[in-house]
Motif scaffolding. Structure first.
Motif, PDB file in Angstrom:
ATOM      1  N   ARG A   1       0.879  -1.181   0.036  1.00 59.00           N
ATOM      2  CA  ARG A   1       0.136   0.109   0.133  1.00 59.00           C
ATOM      3  C   ARG A   1       0.907   1.297  -0.178  1.00 59.00           C
ATOM      4  N   HIS A   2       0.300   2.287  -0.878  1.00 51.50           N
ATOM      5  CA  HIS A   2       1.282   3.468  -0.756  1.00 51.50           C
ATOM      6  C   HIS A   2       0.107   4.551  -0.508  1.00 51.50           C
ATOM      7  N   PRO A   3       0.477   5.576   0.395  1.00 47.96           N
ATOM      8  CA  PRO A   3      -0.425   6.660   0.804  1.00 47.96           C
ATOM      9  C   PRO A   3      -0.384   7.579  -0.514  1.00 47.96           C
ATOM     10  N   HIS A   4      -1.791   8.025  -0.564  1.00 53.07           N
ATOM     11  CA  HIS A   4      -2.108   8.827  -1.892  1.00 53.07           C
ATOM     12  C   HIS A   4      -3.267   9.550  -1.468  1.00 53.07           C
TER      13      HIS A   4
ATOM     14  N   ASP B   1      -0.006  10.465 -12.095  1.00 53.02           N
ATOM     15  CA  ASP B   1       1.019   9.448 -12.353  1.00 53.02           C
ATOM     16  C   ASP B   1       1.513   8.804 -11.376  1.00 53.02           C
ATOM     17  N   TYR B   2       1.471   7.481 -11.108  1.00 54.24           N
ATOM     18  CA  TYR B   2       2.148   6.710 -10.032  1.00 54.24           C
ATOM     19  C   TYR B   2       3.336   5.813 -10.419  1.00 54.24           C
ATOM     20  N   PRO B   3       4.482   6.224 -10.531  1.00 55.03           N
ATOM     21  CA  PRO B   3       5.645   5.418 -10.830  1.00 55.03           C
ATOM     22  C   PRO B   3       5.769   3.992 -10.170  1.00 55.03           C
ATOM     23  N   LEU B   4       5.937   3.053 -10.941  1.00 53.31           N
ATOM     24  CA  LEU B   4       6.027   1.574 -10.425  1.00 53.31           C
ATOM     25  C   LEU B   4       7.600   1.312 -10.648  1.00 53.31           C
ATOM     26  N   THR B   5       7.805   0.050 -10.920  1.00 54.61           N
ATOM     27  CA  THR B   5       9.118  -0.446 -11.299  1.00 54.61           C
ATOM     28  C   THR B   5       9.783  -0.073 -12.639  1.00 54.61           C
ATOM     29  N   ASP B   6      10.951   0.038 -12.740  1.00 57.59           N
ATOM     30  CA  ASP B   6      11.544   0.142 -14.076  1.00 57.59           C
ATOM     31  C   ASP B   6      10.843   1.274 -14.971  1.00 57.59           C
TER      32      ASP B   6
ATOM     33  N   TRP C   1     -18.691   8.867 -10.164  1.00 55.20           N
ATOM     34  CA  TRP C   1     -17.471   9.134 -10.588  1.00 55.20           C
ATOM     35  C   TRP C   1     -17.030   8.126 -11.475  1.00 55.20           C
ATOM     36  N   LEU C   2     -16.178   8.413 -12.419  1.00 54.23           N
ATOM     37  CA  LEU C   2     -15.632   7.550 -13.448  1.00 54.23           C
ATOM     38  C   LEU C   2     -14.217   7.350 -13.055  1.00 54.23           C
ATOM     39  N   VAL C   3     -13.625   6.370 -12.790  1.00 53.66           N
ATOM     40  CA  VAL C   3     -12.225   6.240 -12.473  1.00 53.66           C
ATOM     41  C   VAL C   3     -11.507   5.408 -13.529  1.00 53.66           C
ATOM     42  N   GLU C   4     -10.438   5.949 -14.280  1.00 53.46           N
ATOM     43  CA  GLU C   4      -9.980   5.451 -15.379  1.00 53.46           C
ATOM     44  C   GLU C   4      -8.316   5.202 -14.855  1.00 53.46           C
ATOM     45  N   ILE C   5      -8.017   3.862 -15.200  1.00 54.85           N
ATOM     46  CA  ILE C   5      -6.696   3.309 -14.635  1.00 54.85           C
ATOM     47  C   ILE C   5      -5.898   2.685 -15.909  1.00 54.85           C
ATOM     48  N   ALA C   6      -4.705   3.160 -16.211  1.00 56.36           N
ATOM     49  CA  ALA C   6      -4.068   2.638 -17.254  1.00 56.36           C
ATOM     50  C   ALA C   6      -2.522   2.326 -16.666  1.00 56.36           C
ATOM     51  N   LEU C   7      -2.039   1.167 -17.173  1.00 55.37           N
ATOM     52  CA  LEU C   7      -0.635   0.676 -17.006  1.00 55.37           C
ATOM     53  C   LEU C   7       0.134   1.046 -18.157  1.00 55.37           C
ATOM     54  N   CYS C   8       1.060   1.745 -17.847  1.00 55.65           N
ATOM     55  CA  CYS C   8       1.743   2.298 -19.199  1.00 55.65           C
ATOM     56  C   CYS C   8       3.132   2.019 -19.015  1.00 55.65           C
ATOM     57  N   ASN C   9       3.800   1.366 -20.016  1.00 58.47           N
ATOM     58  CA  ASN C   9       4.934   0.805 -20.194  1.00 58.47           C
ATOM     59  C   ASN C   9       5.942   1.831 -21.359  1.00 58.47           C
ATOM     60  N   GLU C  10       6.863   2.467 -20.891  1.00 59.17           N
ATOM     61  CA  GLU C  10       7.561   3.487 -21.915  1.00 59.17           C
ATOM     62  C   GLU C  10       8.863   2.591 -22.191  1.00 59.17           C
ATOM     63  N   ALA C  11       9.092   1.347 -22.033  1.00 52.48           N
ATOM     64  CA  ALA C  11      10.428   0.787 -22.181  1.00 52.48           C
ATOM     65  C   ALA C  11      10.310   0.706 -23.808  1.00 52.48           C
TER      66      ALA C  11
END
Length: 54
Positions: A4-7, A17-22, A37-47
């Protein structure tokens, strides 16, 4: 491993944006109207792609 991370709740219409690993980033957008409320969550990979997936 789950951690868990405080937010705080993002302001409507502003991407948070919430940075993850790499090079992975979790992006959260919140939209609201009078009733919900509509919450949109996207996992982005810029590698960069190194080679072809086989």
């Amino acid at each position: 491993m789950f951690r868990r991370h405080p937010h705080r709740r993002p302001d409507p219409g502003i991407t948070k944006d919430y940075p993850l690993t790499d090079d992975a980033v979790l992006q959260v957008d919140v939209y609201d109207d009078a009733e919900r409320w509509l919450v949109e969550i996207a996992l982005c990979n810029e590698a960069q792609i190194v080679g072809r997936i086989r």
